[in-house]
Design a protein around this motif. Structure first.
Motif, PDB file in Angstrom:
ATOM      1  N   UNK A 120       0.544   9.027  -4.969  1.00  0.00           N
ATOM      2  CA  UNK A 120      -0.424   9.866  -4.632  1.00  0.00           C
ATOM      3  C   UNK A 120       0.570  11.050  -4.105  1.00  0.00           C
ATOM      4  N   UNK A 121       1.672  10.743  -3.468  1.00  0.00           N
ATOM      5  CA  UNK A 121       2.371  11.848  -2.493  1.00  0.00           C
ATOM      6  C   UNK A 121       3.101  12.692  -4.085  1.00  0.00           C
ATOM      7  N   UNK A 122       3.476  11.748  -4.720  1.00  0.00           N
ATOM      8  CA  UNK A 122       4.428  12.272  -5.933  1.00  0.00           C
ATOM      9  C   UNK A 122       3.690  13.381  -6.774  1.00  0.00           C
ATOM     10  N   UNK A 123       2.368  12.714  -7.098  1.00  0.00           N
ATOM     11  CA  UNK A 123       1.505  13.320  -8.094  1.00  0.00           C
ATOM     12  C   UNK A 123       0.926  14.874  -7.323  1.00  0.00           C
ATOM     13  N   UNK A 172       7.022  15.316   1.782  1.00  0.00           N
ATOM     14  CA  UNK A 172       7.672  14.660   0.681  1.00  0.00           C
ATOM     15  C   UNK A 172       9.291  14.185   1.011  1.00  0.00           C
ATOM     16  N   UNK A 173       9.547  14.556   2.205  1.00  0.00           N
ATOM     17  CA  UNK A 173      10.789  14.136   2.695  1.00  0.00           C
ATOM     18  C   UNK A 173      10.833  12.607   2.645  1.00  0.00           C
ATOM     19  N   UNK A 174       9.802  12.027   3.464  1.00  0.00           N
ATOM     20  CA  UNK A 174       9.972  10.564   3.523  1.00  0.00           C
ATOM     21  C   UNK A 174      10.029   9.685   2.223  1.00  0.00           C
ATOM     22  N   UNK A 175       9.253  10.384   1.255  1.00  0.00           N
ATOM     23  CA  UNK A 175       9.406   9.729   0.177  1.00  0.00           C
ATOM     24  C   UNK A 175      10.770   9.733  -0.500  1.00  0.00           C
ATOM     25  N   UNK A 176      11.451  10.909  -0.596  1.00  0.00           N
ATOM     26  CA  UNK A 176      12.814  10.816  -0.916  1.00  0.00           C
ATOM     27  C   UNK A 176      13.816   9.961  -0.305  1.00  0.00           C
ATOM     28  N   UNK A 177      13.587  10.212   1.242  1.00  0.00           N
ATOM     29  CA  UNK A 177      14.414   9.193   2.036  1.00  0.00           C
ATOM     30  C   UNK A 177      14.510   7.840   1.852  1.00  0.00           C
ATOM     31  N   UNK A 178      13.309   7.417   1.582  1.00  0.00           N
ATOM     32  CA  UNK A 178      12.683   5.891   1.308  1.00  0.00           C
ATOM     33  C   UNK A 178      13.555   5.547  -0.034  1.00  0.00           C
ATOM     34  N   UNK A 179      13.609   6.574  -0.723  1.00  0.00           N
ATOM     35  CA  UNK A 179      14.166   6.311  -2.203  1.00  0.00           C
ATOM     36  C   UNK A 179      15.718   6.306  -1.850  1.00  0.00           C
ATOM     37  N   UNK A 222      17.838  15.702  -3.707  1.00  0.00           N
ATOM     38  CA  UNK A 222      16.569  16.170  -3.899  1.00  0.00           C
ATOM     39  C   UNK A 222      15.875  16.158  -2.594  1.00  0.00           C
ATOM     40  N   UNK A 223      16.080  15.460  -1.391  1.00  0.00           N
ATOM     41  CA  UNK A 223      15.559  15.764  -0.370  1.00  0.00           C
ATOM     42  C   UNK A 223      16.209  17.050   0.462  1.00  0.00           C
ATOM     43  N   UNK A 224      17.562  17.617   0.157  1.00  0.00           N
ATOM     44  CA  UNK A 224      17.967  18.410   0.490  1.00  0.00           C
ATOM     45  C   UNK A 224      17.310  19.973  -0.171  1.00  0.00           C
ATOM     46  N   UNK A 225      16.993  19.610  -1.481  1.00  0.00           N
ATOM     47  CA  UNK A 225      16.343  20.440  -2.178  1.00  0.00           C
ATOM     48  C   UNK A 225      14.875  20.935  -1.342  1.00  0.00           C
ATOM     49  N   UNK A 226      14.285  19.936  -0.875  1.00  0.00           N
ATOM     50  CA  UNK A 226      12.889  20.159  -0.136  1.00  0.00           C
ATOM     51  C   UNK A 226      13.076  20.829   1.046  1.00  0.00           C
ATOM     52  N   UNK A 227      14.334  20.734   1.757  1.00  0.00           N
ATOM     53  CA  UNK A 227      14.795  21.417   2.938  1.00  0.00           C
ATOM     54  C   UNK A 227      14.892  22.865   2.576  1.00  0.00           C
ATOM     55  N   UNK A 228      15.675  23.245   1.476  1.00  0.00           N
ATOM     56  CA  UNK A 228      15.613  24.582   1.156  1.00  0.00           C
ATOM     57  C   UNK A 228      14.025  25.120   0.538  1.00  0.00           C
ATOM     58  N   UNK A 229      13.614  24.388   0.022  1.00  0.00           N
ATOM     59  CA  UNK A 229      12.190  25.021  -0.195  1.00  0.00           C
ATOM     60  C   UNK A 229      11.375  25.189   1.027  1.00  0.00           C
ATOM     61  N   UNK A 235       0.834  -1.112   0.119  1.00  0.00           N
ATOM     62  CA  UNK A 235       0.009  -0.219   0.000  1.00  0.00           C
ATOM     63  C   UNK A 235       1.000   1.116  -0.036  1.00  0.00           C
ATOM     64  N   UNK A 236       1.926   1.207   0.294  1.00  0.00           N
ATOM     65  CA  UNK A 236       3.020   2.219   0.350  1.00  0.00           C
ATOM     66  C   UNK A 236       3.219   2.524  -1.005  1.00  0.00           C
ATOM     67  N   UNK A 237       3.107   1.886  -1.922  1.00  0.00           N
ATOM     68  CA  UNK A 237       3.298   2.198  -3.254  1.00  0.00           C
ATOM     69  C   UNK A 237       2.175   3.333  -3.942  1.00  0.00           C
ATOM     70  N   UNK A 238       1.030   2.917  -3.336  1.00  0.00           N
ATOM     71  CA  UNK A 238      -0.151   3.980  -3.791  1.00  0.00           C
ATOM     72  C   UNK A 238      -0.092   5.237  -3.036  1.00  0.00           C
ATOM     73  N   UNK A 239       0.631   5.268  -1.810  1.00  0.00           N
ATOM     74  CA  UNK A 239       0.711   6.405  -1.283  1.00  0.00           C
ATOM     75  C   UNK A 239       1.780   7.297  -1.822  1.00  0.00           C
TER      76      UNK A 239
END
Length: 140
Positions: free
Chosen positions: A57-60, A79-86, A110-117, A50-54
């Motif tokens: 959704x999170x990415x879109x 979005x940080x957990x998605x990137x750290x999971x990747x 990309x996770x660091x980009x989210x921190x800057x955002x 089910x995490x795939x579906x989440x």
């Protein structure tokens, strides 16, 4: 004054670029790998399907919210957990993303980009929704 304008434009460019990349990754999982195929991959890693579906959704939804500038700081944080999971998924392949199977370099960057955002906020040309601003306040 010039510094504020430059910072707002920089935030706009960063959030639109990052949001576009999230949408591209979400569409890849949705249209190419398919949700069932993505769930199968997640399960092969020992994660619940089910995490795939989440993640899709999170990415879109997260990508669209970043592009529009809606709740930018909260979305970047979400979005940080998605990137750290990747990064975790690719960690066994080495650090370079050009390695076979991709390394952890790109998802961590990309996770660091989210921190800057999160630090910059929405910047210029963000869609302001009064209800979101009321609920989230400065976090929006």
């Amino acid at each position: 004054m010039q510094q504020t304008v430059s910072t707002n434009i920089a935030a706009l460019i960063l959030r639109v670029t990052s949001g576009s990349a999230f949408i591209a990754h979400g569409l890849l999982k949705l249209l190419v790998f398919t949700p069932a195929g993505t769930a199968g991959f997640f399960e092969s890693l020992g994660l619940p399907g089910f995490l795939a579906y989440l993640t899709i959704f999170a990415e879109l939804a997260g990508g669209a919210a970043l592009i529009l500038g809606v709740a930018t700081r909260v979305v970047a944080l979400a979005l940080l957990p998605v990137l750290l999971g990747a990064a975790w998924v690719h960690s066994g392949n080495g650090w370079l993303f050009s390695a076979e199977g991709g390394g952890w370099e790109f998802p961590v960057f990309w996770a660091m980009i989210q921190v800057v955002i999160m630090a910059l906020g929405s910047g210029a040309y963000a869609l302001r929704l009064p209800v979101v601003d009321r609920v989230l306040g400065q976090a929006a």
